[in-house]
Design an enzyme around this catalytic site. Sequence first.
Site, PDB file in Angstrom:
ATOM      1  CE  LYS A  41       2.783 -16.963  -2.414  1.00 32.32           C
ATOM      2  NZ  LYS A  41       2.269 -18.337  -2.158  1.00 32.32           N
ATOM      3  CE1 TYR A  55      -3.034  -3.032   0.301  1.00 30.35           C
ATOM      4  CE2 TYR A  55      -3.724  -2.261   2.455  1.00 30.35           C
ATOM      5  CZ  TYR A  55      -3.839  -3.164   1.416  1.00 30.35           C
ATOM      6  OH  TYR A  55      -4.766  -4.178   1.490  1.00 30.35           O
ATOM      7  CG  ASP A  66     -11.310  -7.897   7.005  1.00 29.28           C
ATOM      8  OD1 ASP A  66     -10.763  -7.056   7.743  1.00 29.28           O
ATOM      9  OD2 ASP A  66     -12.189  -7.601   6.166  1.00 29.28           O
ATOM     10  CG  ASP A  90       0.222 -19.786   0.134  1.00 34.10           C
ATOM     11  OD1 ASP A  90       1.131 -19.459   0.932  1.00 34.10           O
ATOM     12  OD2 ASP A  90       0.469 -20.248  -0.994  1.00 34.10           O
ATOM     13  CG  ASP A 105      -6.444  -4.829   4.709  1.00 31.31           C
ATOM     14  OD1 ASP A 105      -7.318  -4.890   5.594  1.00 31.31           O
ATOM     15  OD2 ASP A 105      -6.575  -4.153   3.675  1.00 31.31           O
TER      16      ASP A 105
HETATM   17 MG    MG Z   1      -9.390  -4.390   5.784  1.00 27.80          MG
END
Ligand code: MG
Length: 358
Positions: free
Chosen positions: A195, A142, A256, A228, A252
């Site tokens: 990763k 980001y 969630d 993963d 992020d």
């Molecule tokens: Mg989020």
Amino acid sequence: MTRTHRTFRIASIPADGVGTEVVAAGRAVLDRLATTSGEYQFEWVEFPWGCEYYRSTGRMMDTDGLDRLRDFDAIYFGAVGWPDVPDHVSLWGLRLAITQGFDQWANVRPVRFHPAVASPLRGAEDKNLDWVVVRENSEGEYAGLGGRNLAARGPGNEVALQTALFTEKGCERIMRFAFDLARTRPHRKVSSVTKSNAQQYGMVLWDEVFTRVSGDYPDVETESVLVDAMSAKFVLHPEELSVVVASNLNADILSDLGSALAGSLGLAASANLNPERRFPSMFEPVHGSAPDIAGQAVANPIGAILSGALMLEHFGLHDDAARVHKAVDIALGGGILTRDIGGSADTARVVAAIIDAL
Ligand code: MG
Ligand code: NAI
């Protein structure tokens, strides 16, 4: 007897959708707590920024917005985004402008299971599940680097580049933060999410810094897990997690997942910290503006309320933060649940129950 009476100046930015509902709820709880403590108070200054502001001004926040926020003790944020404004415009125009502008490089997202809330995970109630996702909040995927071009070649030929930025300093500071946090927890362990098998530059640097930093914390157990595999591990072996450190995008997504496993996105709290305290830190629920339920007074306020508890921690008010947690547990334990966690209470009912429990 005279007691030191402190005033915390808080910038409140409810922004959009359920953001306005849960910020109001959180403020009510925090004000009540302050009154009963008798030792401090909150002075709130509310800013009207968000998508409605954008519709009338063409800006998500004022041009001097960061300057106006700079001297507050903290920022209490709701959620930003509405269907009539492109999400990248609303997110970059307000939330990311603040987190990046104030170098809030550590995003702390506890995943907390409540005994009274059913988890979609089978057998979750038999385990002691409690971990923290530490998200690198200033760079990574980001960083906002890239561009779109070649549109002149005509429809169907556009090209977009979205570049992830990994710096040794950025990786190191978030990893040290994660290790320091792990030392305060019963299970001293940091799991690094990587990763590096596919992303051979940024994520290999990430791994190398993790290995180097871990050398300074011989008392903390470590593991490095591909993202993963980590998403599978969240579901299959969450009892092995304590502190999970991950890049901006990976954390992020994983946070969630974590909050959904704990019962609902509506329960999840977060802190965007500038640990050096050069700038104010920002406290906000993990969830977004939830346009599907906004305006119905049914939003779960607990994510925002527990974000308020994280703010209290930031101010060193640890006992008060614990009081908020206890009050939330009492309300939930008394069956006062919003719709997202299987109940029928509205937001106000939950707030009243939590305030009663205080
Ligand atoms: Mg989020
Ligand atoms: P969302 O988090 O707003 O909603 C996802 C689902 O969770 C929805 O079904 C919603 O009803 C439910 N939910 C969320 N918060 C809840 C609460 N407090 N109580 C009960 N249920 C709740 O995510 P979505 O739908 O992907 O995004 C909606 C908007 O929010 C978009 O504009 C997005 O860009 C923005 N957003 C903003 C964030 C922020 O400001 N930090 C974070 C995530 C999304």
